[in-house]
Motif scaffolding. Structure first.
Motif, PDB file in Angstrom:
ATOM      1  N   ALA A   1      37.066  11.301 102.308  1.00  0.00           N
ATOM      2  CA  ALA A   1      38.280  10.913 102.291  1.00  0.00           C
ATOM      3  C   ALA A   1      39.171  12.425 102.279  1.00  0.00           C
ATOM      4  O   ALA A   1      39.402  12.796 101.434  1.00  0.00           O
ATOM      5  CB  ALA A   1      38.742  10.332 101.035  1.00  0.00           C
ATOM      6  N   PRO A   2      39.231  13.026 103.438  1.00  0.00           N
ATOM      7  CA  PRO A   2      40.069  14.415 103.554  1.00  0.00           C
ATOM      8  C   PRO A   2      41.582  13.930 103.382  1.00  0.00           C
ATOM      9  O   PRO A   2      41.993  13.071 103.701  1.00  0.00           O
ATOM     10  CB  PRO A   2      39.596  14.788 105.039  1.00  0.00           C
ATOM     11  N   GLY A   3      42.150  14.914 102.485  1.00  0.00           N
ATOM     12  CA  GLY A   3      43.706  14.824 102.327  1.00  0.00           C
ATOM     13  C   GLY A   3      43.881  15.740 101.228  1.00  0.00           C
ATOM     14  O   GLY A   3      43.122  16.789 100.950  1.00  0.00           O
ATOM     15  N   THR A   4      45.274  15.778 101.058  1.00  0.00           N
ATOM     16  CA  THR A   4      45.868  16.707 100.069  1.00  0.00           C
ATOM     17  C   THR A   4      45.131  16.695  98.773  1.00  0.00           C
ATOM     18  O   THR A   4      45.559  17.685  98.022  1.00  0.00           O
ATOM     19  CB  THR A   4      47.397  16.424 100.049  1.00  0.00           C
ATOM     20  N   TRP A   5      44.470  15.696  98.457  1.00  0.00           N
ATOM     21  CA  TRP A   5      44.205  15.763  97.106  1.00  0.00           C
ATOM     22  C   TRP A   5      43.116  16.910  96.855  1.00  0.00           C
ATOM     23  O   TRP A   5      42.737  17.453  95.532  1.00  0.00           O
ATOM     24  CB  TRP A   5      43.177  14.502  96.650  1.00  0.00           C
ATOM     25  N   VAL A   6      42.604  17.762  97.885  1.00  0.00           N
ATOM     26  CA  VAL A   6      41.655  18.669  97.803  1.00  0.00           C
ATOM     27  C   VAL A   6      42.164  19.815  97.127  1.00  0.00           C
ATOM     28  O   VAL A   6      41.512  20.677  96.562  1.00  0.00           O
ATOM     29  CB  VAL A   6      41.407  19.269  99.229  1.00  0.00           C
ATOM     30  N   TYR A   7      43.471  19.944  97.113  1.00  0.00           N
ATOM     31  CA  TYR A   7      44.155  21.093  96.446  1.00  0.00           C
ATOM     32  C   TYR A   7      43.973  21.193  94.848  1.00  0.00           C
ATOM     33  O   TYR A   7      43.972  22.113  94.217  1.00  0.00           O
ATOM     34  CB  TYR A   7      45.519  21.419  96.773  1.00  0.00           C
ATOM     35  N   ALA A   8      43.863  19.869  94.390  1.00  0.00           N
ATOM     36  CA  ALA A   8      43.560  19.907  92.875  1.00  0.00           C
ATOM     37  C   ALA A   8      42.201  20.517  92.556  1.00  0.00           C
ATOM     38  O   ALA A   8      42.225  21.506  91.593  1.00  0.00           O
ATOM     39  CB  ALA A   8      43.738  18.543  92.391  1.00  0.00           C
ATOM     40  N   PRO A   9      41.081  20.011  92.963  1.00  0.00           N
ATOM     41  CA  PRO A   9      39.895  20.570  92.496  1.00  0.00           C
ATOM     42  C   PRO A   9      39.723  21.981  93.057  1.00  0.00           C
ATOM     43  O   PRO A   9      39.063  22.947  92.308  1.00  0.00           O
ATOM     44  CB  PRO A   9      38.537  19.963  93.206  1.00  0.00           C
ATOM     45  N   VAL A  10      40.206  22.621  94.141  1.00  0.00           N
ATOM     46  CA  VAL A  10      40.217  23.739  94.540  1.00  0.00           C
ATOM     47  C   VAL A  10      41.224  24.714  93.537  1.00  0.00           C
ATOM     48  O   VAL A  10      40.820  25.836  93.203  1.00  0.00           O
ATOM     49  CB  VAL A  10      41.077  23.721  95.936  1.00  0.00           C
ATOM     50  N   ALA A  11      42.062  24.253  92.829  1.00  0.00           N
ATOM     51  CA  ALA A  11      42.699  25.129  91.823  1.00  0.00           C
ATOM     52  C   ALA A  11      42.028  25.179  90.508  1.00  0.00           C
ATOM     53  O   ALA A  11      42.092  26.074  90.134  1.00  0.00           O
ATOM     54  CB  ALA A  11      44.423  24.293  91.332  1.00  0.00           C
ATOM     55  N   VAL A  12      41.219  24.035  90.326  1.00  0.00           N
ATOM     56  CA  VAL A  12      40.415  24.277  89.358  1.00  0.00           C
ATOM     57  C   VAL A  12      39.317  25.359  89.486  1.00  0.00           C
ATOM     58  O   VAL A  12      39.019  25.978  88.548  1.00  0.00           O
ATOM     59  CB  VAL A  12      39.920  22.877  88.770  1.00  0.00           C
ATOM     60  N   ALA A  13      38.698  25.241  90.733  1.00  0.00           N
ATOM     61  CA  ALA A  13      37.884  26.323  90.957  1.00  0.00           C
ATOM     62  C   ALA A  13      38.671  27.665  90.927  1.00  0.00           C
ATOM     63  O   ALA A  13      37.669  28.714  90.650  1.00  0.00           O
ATOM     64  CB  ALA A  13      37.366  25.778  92.235  1.00  0.00           C
ATOM     65  N   GLY A  14      39.665  27.825  91.389  1.00  0.00           N
ATOM     66  CA  GLY A  14      40.417  28.987  91.326  1.00  0.00           C
ATOM     67  C   GLY A  14      40.511  29.589  89.657  1.00  0.00           C
ATOM     68  O   GLY A  14      40.241  30.713  89.506  1.00  0.00           O
ATOM     69  N   ALA A  15      41.014  28.724  88.936  1.00  0.00           N
ATOM     70  CA  ALA A  15      40.881  29.137  87.375  1.00  0.00           C
ATOM     71  C   ALA A  15      39.705  29.573  86.986  1.00  0.00           C
ATOM     72  O   ALA A  15      39.533  30.482  86.156  1.00  0.00           O
ATOM     73  CB  ALA A  15      41.342  27.728  86.594  1.00  0.00           C
ATOM     74  N   ALA A  16      38.541  28.880  87.253  1.00  0.00           N
ATOM     75  CA  ALA A  16      37.110  29.289  87.035  1.00  0.00           C
ATOM     76  C   ALA A  16      36.758  30.538  87.603  1.00  0.00           C
ATOM     77  O   ALA A  16      36.082  31.565  87.053  1.00  0.00           O
ATOM     78  CB  ALA A  16      36.166  28.206  87.384  1.00  0.00           C
ATOM     79  N   TYR A  17      37.173  30.742  88.990  1.00  0.00           N
ATOM     80  CA  TYR A  17      37.061  32.056  89.611  1.00  0.00           C
ATOM     81  C   TYR A  17      37.380  33.056  89.251  1.00  0.00           C
ATOM     82  O   TYR A  17      36.742  34.284  89.060  1.00  0.00           O
ATOM     83  CB  TYR A  17      37.143  31.653  91.038  1.00  0.00           C
ATOM     84  N   ALA A  18      38.452  32.972  88.177  1.00  0.00           N
ATOM     85  CA  ALA A  18      39.282  34.219  87.748  1.00  0.00           C
ATOM     86  C   ALA A  18      38.253  34.760  86.729  1.00  0.00           C
ATOM     87  O   ALA A  18      38.025  36.078  86.536  1.00  0.00           O
ATOM     88  CB  ALA A  18      40.297  33.859  87.183  1.00  0.00           C
ATOM     89  N   GLY A  19      37.702  33.893  85.938  1.00  0.00           N
ATOM     90  CA  GLY A  19      36.793  34.293  84.929  1.00  0.00           C
ATOM     91  C   GLY A  19      35.540  34.768  85.402  1.00  0.00           C
ATOM     92  O   GLY A  19      34.833  35.929  84.952  1.00  0.00           O
ATOM     93  N   MET A  20      34.925  34.107  86.626  1.00  0.00           N
ATOM     94  CA  MET A  20      33.688  34.682  87.359  1.00  0.00           C
ATOM     95  C   MET A  20      33.869  36.009  88.059  1.00  0.00           C
ATOM     96  O   MET A  20      32.934  36.770  88.348  1.00  0.00           O
ATOM     97  CB  MET A  20      33.395  33.604  88.273  1.00  0.00           C
ATOM     98  N   GLN A  21      34.971  36.592  88.033  1.00  0.00           N
ATOM     99  CA  GLN A  21      35.366  37.702  88.659  1.00  0.00           C
ATOM    100  C   GLN A  21      35.495  38.704  87.446  1.00  0.00           C
ATOM    101  O   GLN A  21      34.952  39.950  87.524  1.00  0.00           O
ATOM    102  CB  GLN A  21      36.404  37.790  89.547  1.00  0.00           C
ATOM    103  N   SER A  22      36.516  38.487  86.556  1.00  0.00           N
ATOM    104  CA  SER A  22      36.721  39.664  85.591  1.00  0.00           C
ATOM    105  C   SER A  22      35.885  39.821  84.535  1.00  0.00           C
ATOM    106  O   SER A  22      35.390  40.964  83.988  1.00  0.00           O
ATOM    107  CB  SER A  22      38.235  39.015  84.888  1.00  0.00           C
ATOM    108  N   LEU A  23      35.018  38.584  84.077  1.00  0.00           N
ATOM    109  CA  LEU A  23      34.108  39.115  83.137  1.00  0.00           C
ATOM    110  C   LEU A  23      32.813  39.684  83.328  1.00  0.00           C
ATOM    111  O   LEU A  23      32.327  40.691  82.611  1.00  0.00           O
ATOM    112  CB  LEU A  23      33.662  37.507  82.417  1.00  0.00           C
TER     113      LEU A  23
END
Length: 465
Positions: free
Chosen positions: A323-345
């Protein structure tokens, strides 16, 4: 030693250079090879990997050279300046393959230019990574310094990941011109940021005088052995680097897959910009929050939490296959929040590892740590790209030139989705194993500075007038 705002700012601006170079080639280089120059996906992956394998060869030598400069002059600036001057030139050449060349010579052109660009980047990156252990001398000061760096790094990823493809579109129907315009604009920003960060030691009050540490020799084999010895003798470094390399593999694959997702799954090449906004925008907010969490519960626990959150978000993206669609941006945003910690820490944990090593085994190896770390990080990112190309090649992805139009088989589209979702999730899940074995805690790190019986030496400083 007080960590001043000016020092934090000068150090953080270097991440515009490191983030930009890590992001833009990872996002568009393989796509440039496969869909503009007509290079087969498997070959494109091998070319990018070959340039990064060179990093494994050269980074330990650069680390030793940086330690030698530090021991003899008291600073690491010269290599950083050299990298900041050379990188923009070779970066532009990477995206300047002459029109009319067949795919094979075009691929060779790109590989050689990118290899030289990667070498110039290492000249800056290796000493840059070594600096936090020398300009910030406590557990919390390093967290503050590296959190600021990651906020800037996140902004750089957004700038280059979103702005780079947008600049490329200015070329209109001439894809080669678009890539060249993108490369020139990016190169100017990369060089300015790196040269600006090269002044951070002066801002920190570090005197340009020898440190008294042993001067590393010039025997290359000795430095490779020392890199292996770091992994063998330092459990904190071995476990932290193991986790970080696996996560670099994951982010390398996801980054390289983003353009393919935009083109072949969402059917909108400009969607790659929105994917990057969704990925990086939340990180601007969450990087300081991960720093606060680390202050409360410890960096290692916060790092585990960020990694687990990334796994969950990445697995959610598997739904793109049905089901490709614009919903993809929500989990990508969650991944982005996690990625901030995966880089800084982990970057805040690395100078802790260096300080612990200085306390227990001796001084003068920060550059060597930086060399091995950079080699691991860049190799992980490159092999992530290679892993994606293996997935694409095995699922039947069709290469093309800028003058051709193709339709990808359903199996190739599924491979694109897997490279963007399941593959990164599995790699980050695997990184939790070495991360769970990381042994250092706040008390271990601050003992390196406060123990009167054997504190790790700190750089000689002078108060600014």
């Amino acid at each position: 030693m007080t960590l001043r705002r000016g020092t934090v700012a000068r150090y953080a601006v270097g991440s515009v250079g490191t983030g930009g170079f890590a992001t833009l080639p990872g996002l568009v280089l393989v796509f440039y090879l496969t869909d503009t120059l007509g290079v087969a996906a498997g070959v494109a992956g091998l070319l990018v990997t070959a340039a990064k394998v060179w990093d494994v060869v050269v980074d330990p030598l650069i680390g030793a050279a940086s330690d030698r400069e530090r021991a003899t002059t008291g600073r690491r600036r010269r290599l950083m300046v050299t990298g900041g001057v050379a990188l923009p030139v070779f970066f532009v050449l990477t995206f300047a393959a002459p029109a009319g060349l067949a795919p094979a010579p075009s691929a060779i052109w790109v590989m050689l230019a990118y290899l030289l660009a990667a070498t110039a980047f290492s000249l800056f990156q290796v000493p840059y990574i070594a600096l936090p252990a020398e300009i910030a001398d406590t557990y919390d000061a390093r967290t503050r310094l590296l959190t600021a760096r990651v906020v800037v790094l996140t902004a750089a990823i957004l700038l280059f990941g979103g702005g780079g493809p947008a600049l490329r579109e200015l070329g209109g129907d001439d894809e080669r011109l678009g890539y060249l315009l993108m490369a020139v604009a990016a190169a100017l920003v990369l060089g300015a940021a790196m040269l600006g960060a090269s002044t951070v030691e002066r801002s920190a009050g570090v005197r340009a005088a020898p440190t008294g540490d042993p001067v590393p020799g010039r025997n290359a084999l000795v430095h490779y052995r020392q890199g292996v010895a770091l992994l063998r003798t330092s459990r904190p470094f071995r476990t932290l680097l193991g986790a970080f390399v696996l996560q670099a593999l994951a982010t390398g694959a996801m980054l390289a897959a983003a353009q393919y997702v935009a083109t072949w799954v969402l059917h909108d090449t400009s969607a790659v910009t929105f994917l990057f906004v969704a990925l990086v925008g939340p990180a601007l907010v969450f990087a300081p929050l991960w720093g606060r969490l680390a202050h409360r519960v410890g960096k290692e626990r916060a790092f585990l939490g960020a990694s687990a959150l990334f796994v969950v978000a990445s697995l959610a993206l598997v739904g793109l296959a049905w089901a490709p669609g614009t919903w993809v941006y929500a989990p990508v945003a969650v991944a982005g929040a996690a990625y901030a910690g995966m880089q800084s820490l982990p970057m805040a944990m690395l100078p802790d590892v260096v300080a612990h090593d200085a306390r227990t085994r001796g001084t003068g190896r920060a550059g060597s740590f930086g060399g091995v770390w950079t080699a691991g990080e860049t190799t992980g990112m490159a092999l992530g790209t290679t892993l994606l190309t293996v997935v694409l090649a095995s699922t039947g992805y069709l290469a093309s030139t800028d003058a051709q139009a193709v339709t990808q088989p359903a199996s190739a589209v599924l491979g694109v989705v897997a490279g963007f979702s399941a593959v990164p999730a599995l790699l980050v899940a695997a990184s939790l194993v070495p991360l769970g074995r990381y042994p250092l805690r706040r008390s271990d790190v601050d003992a390196a500075t406060t123990d009167p019986l054997g504190p790790a030496p700190t750089p000689t400083v002078q108060e600014n007038p």
